[in-house]
Design a protein around this motif. Sequence first.
Motif, PDB file in Angstrom:
ATOM      1  N   ALA A  40       0.740  -1.275   0.052  1.00 53.19           N
ATOM      2  CA  ALA A  40       0.021   0.109  -0.052  1.00 53.19           C
ATOM      3  C   ALA A  40       0.908   1.242   0.026  1.00 53.19           C
ATOM      4  O   ALA A  40       2.128   1.323   0.298  1.00 53.19           O
ATOM      5  CB  ALA A  40      -0.784  -0.089   1.062  1.00 53.19           C
ATOM      6  N   PRO A  54       0.183  -4.076   2.912  1.00 54.02           N
ATOM      7  CA  PRO A  54      -1.238  -4.044   2.740  1.00 54.02           C
ATOM      8  C   PRO A  54      -1.970  -4.298   4.190  1.00 54.02           C
ATOM      9  O   PRO A  54      -1.529  -4.889   4.991  1.00 54.02           O
ATOM     10  CB  PRO A  54      -1.578  -5.145   1.835  1.00 54.02           C
ATOM     11  CG  PRO A  54      -0.653  -6.269   2.046  1.00 54.02           C
ATOM     12  CD  PRO A  54       0.529  -5.574   2.344  1.00 54.02           C
ATOM     13  N   ILE A  55      -3.178  -3.558   4.188  1.00 57.23           N
ATOM     14  CA  ILE A  55      -3.977  -3.878   5.260  1.00 57.23           C
ATOM     15  C   ILE A  55      -5.001  -5.094   5.297  1.00 57.23           C
ATOM     16  O   ILE A  55      -5.380  -5.270   4.194  1.00 57.23           O
ATOM     17  CB  ILE A  55      -4.989  -2.663   5.193  1.00 57.23           C
ATOM     18  CG1 ILE A  55      -4.251  -1.144   5.238  1.00 57.23           C
ATOM     19  CG2 ILE A  55      -5.950  -2.729   6.461  1.00 57.23           C
ATOM     20  CD1 ILE A  55      -3.474  -1.109   6.474  1.00 57.23           C
ATOM     21  N   VAL A  56      -4.528  -5.851   6.041  1.00 60.14           N
ATOM     22  CA  VAL A  56      -5.061  -7.101   6.178  1.00 60.14           C
ATOM     23  C   VAL A  56      -5.949  -7.336   7.624  1.00 60.14           C
ATOM     24  O   VAL A  56      -5.907  -6.257   8.246  1.00 60.14           O
ATOM     25  CB  VAL A  56      -4.065  -8.540   5.872  1.00 60.14           C
ATOM     26  CG1 VAL A  56      -3.374  -8.338   4.659  1.00 60.14           C
ATOM     27  CG2 VAL A  56      -3.048  -8.134   7.001  1.00 60.14           C
ATOM     28  N   GLU A  57      -6.328  -8.394   7.728  1.00 63.77           N
ATOM     29  CA  GLU A  57      -7.305  -8.476   8.963  1.00 63.77           C
ATOM     30  C   GLU A  57      -6.199  -8.447  10.182  1.00 63.77           C
ATOM     31  O   GLU A  57      -6.621  -7.831  11.224  1.00 63.77           O
ATOM     32  CB  GLU A  57      -8.076  -9.642   9.014  1.00 63.77           C
ATOM     33  CG  GLU A  57      -9.169  -9.742   8.216  1.00 63.77           C
ATOM     34  CD  GLU A  57     -10.116 -11.269   8.056  1.00 63.77           C
ATOM     35  OE1 GLU A  57      -9.935 -11.944   9.115  1.00 63.77           O
ATOM     36  OE2 GLU A  57     -10.883 -11.163   7.393  1.00 63.77           O
ATOM     37  N   GLU A  59      -3.382  -7.271  12.408  1.00 66.04           N
ATOM     38  CA  GLU A  59      -2.790  -5.790  12.472  1.00 66.04           C
ATOM     39  C   GLU A  59      -1.262  -6.018  11.724  1.00 66.04           C
ATOM     40  O   GLU A  59      -0.313  -6.837  12.025  1.00 66.04           O
ATOM     41  CB  GLU A  59      -2.368  -5.432  13.921  1.00 66.04           C
ATOM     42  CG  GLU A  59      -1.824  -4.166  14.052  1.00 66.04           C
ATOM     43  CD  GLU A  59      -1.995  -3.694  15.641  1.00 66.04           C
ATOM     44  OE1 GLU A  59      -1.173  -2.718  16.011  1.00 66.04           O
ATOM     45  OE2 GLU A  59      -2.291  -4.498  16.491  1.00 66.04           O
ATOM     46  N   PRO A  60      -0.806  -4.955  11.054  1.00 69.38           N
ATOM     47  CA  PRO A  60       0.434  -5.113  10.200  1.00 69.38           C
ATOM     48  C   PRO A  60       1.523  -4.788  11.272  1.00 69.38           C
ATOM     49  O   PRO A  60       1.340  -4.261  12.339  1.00 69.38           O
ATOM     50  CB  PRO A  60       0.570  -3.799   9.446  1.00 69.38           C
ATOM     51  CG  PRO A  60      -1.122  -3.489   9.303  1.00 69.38           C
ATOM     52  CD  PRO A  60      -1.751  -3.843  10.500  1.00 69.38           C
ATOM     53  N   THR A  63       6.392  -1.583   8.882  1.00 70.52           N
ATOM     54  CA  THR A  63       6.308  -0.308   8.290  1.00 70.52           C
ATOM     55  C   THR A  63       6.724  -0.205   6.879  1.00 70.52           C
ATOM     56  O   THR A  63       7.300  -1.038   6.404  1.00 70.52           O
ATOM     57  CB  THR A  63       6.995   0.784   9.204  1.00 70.52           C
ATOM     58  OG1 THR A  63       8.089   0.497   9.237  1.00 70.52           O
ATOM     59  CG2 THR A  63       6.142   0.594  10.423  1.00 70.52           C
ATOM     60  N   ARG A  64       6.503   1.040   6.304  1.00 69.00           N
ATOM     61  CA  ARG A  64       6.816   1.213   5.093  1.00 69.00           C
ATOM     62  C   ARG A  64       8.349   1.077   4.883  1.00 69.00           C
ATOM     63  O   ARG A  64       9.049   1.499   5.730  1.00 69.00           O
ATOM     64  CB  ARG A  64       6.521   2.666   4.466  1.00 69.00           C
ATOM     65  CG  ARG A  64       7.275   3.899   5.080  1.00 69.00           C
ATOM     66  CD  ARG A  64       6.426   5.000   4.697  1.00 69.00           C
ATOM     67  NE  ARG A  64       7.113   6.059   5.205  1.00 69.00           N
ATOM     68  CZ  ARG A  64       7.979   6.986   4.744  1.00 69.00           C
ATOM     69  NH1 ARG A  64       8.417   6.655   3.420  1.00 69.00           N
ATOM     70  NH2 ARG A  64       8.376   8.183   5.374  1.00 69.00           N
TER      71      ARG A  64
END
Length: 319
Positions: A40, A54-57, A59-60, A63-64
């Motif tokens: 993302a 990416p945003i998934v169920e 928690e990430p 970080t970038r």
Amino acid sequence: MTSFEWWYDLGAGFVAPADLLAGSFHTRVGGYEATVLLPALAHPGGLASFLAPPIVEAEPIDTRSEEWGTVYMVSNKHEPIGVIVRRLVLTADVDPGHLGEFVVARTLVDAMDGWWDNVRTWAEIVTGQRMTKFGSQAKTASPKTTPIWRVSRHGSQREMITYSSELPLTLDPVHGVDSDVLKDCLALAEVTPPLAWSFLCGARSLHEGAEYRRAVIDAATAAELAITRLLDERSANDWESITKMTLGRKANKLKELDYPVPQSFFDNLVRKRNKAVHDGETIDRVECDKAIVEAVNVIHDAYPLPRPPGRSQPIRRLW
């Protein structure tokens, strides 16, 4: 039902339009249905040098960073125009049954390298991007740069201006992997590309690295595989003698069977390949370009590009 999630690093990655990141894509890995999620933008609409997970169920947990990919911006508007994707997230909902979760997980992991080999090669065939580095390119394609910061007068603030890079960036204009291309290539993930196309992709990568002699040899190998297939379709009873023929003799034999082998095939590919192999002569960029074009033409006839499942038309080469 167990939900599995895993990451896969792509090495050099692929170039794509920024809007590709918004979607999710279906594929099959190790015989199981799976979903592919792309990185993302860290700050949509704002300046961001690297991509984020990416945003998934779940928690990430990252970080970038450069490992996820790079963003290219319109300098005066801070709008993303393109990205290099270097890491994917995959998810799958699987009923492990009697196999158990560990066996299913192991199956998914073990299948990933072959899965990406197929997807990457189909993407290279369609877009013309060179995602695989050969030979000395692996050492020279990723030059390190020295990072430099802008420091305030009293040293209280530091702002990075340039970034060090361990991964190669594609600077030449290329066809991006857009949504349709990625869908088609993921749909073909369980279809191994013909070896002739793989050799041709290798030849184009060697060409990019200015290794023209080796590129011509690989292009000729790809063409010979294609011509051998065309001969097999036309003269099955003569297979044993065909296998003993050189590339030039095979091309002449095919011409005798009314296949339109142009004189340029002999001039630009067969002769250049023979000089490269037997005489060790230097091949220049223009000669290499012509040899690859001759190989492409015959490979298309011998190994037509396939139709992905669910599509009405075969994939199309864009370069």
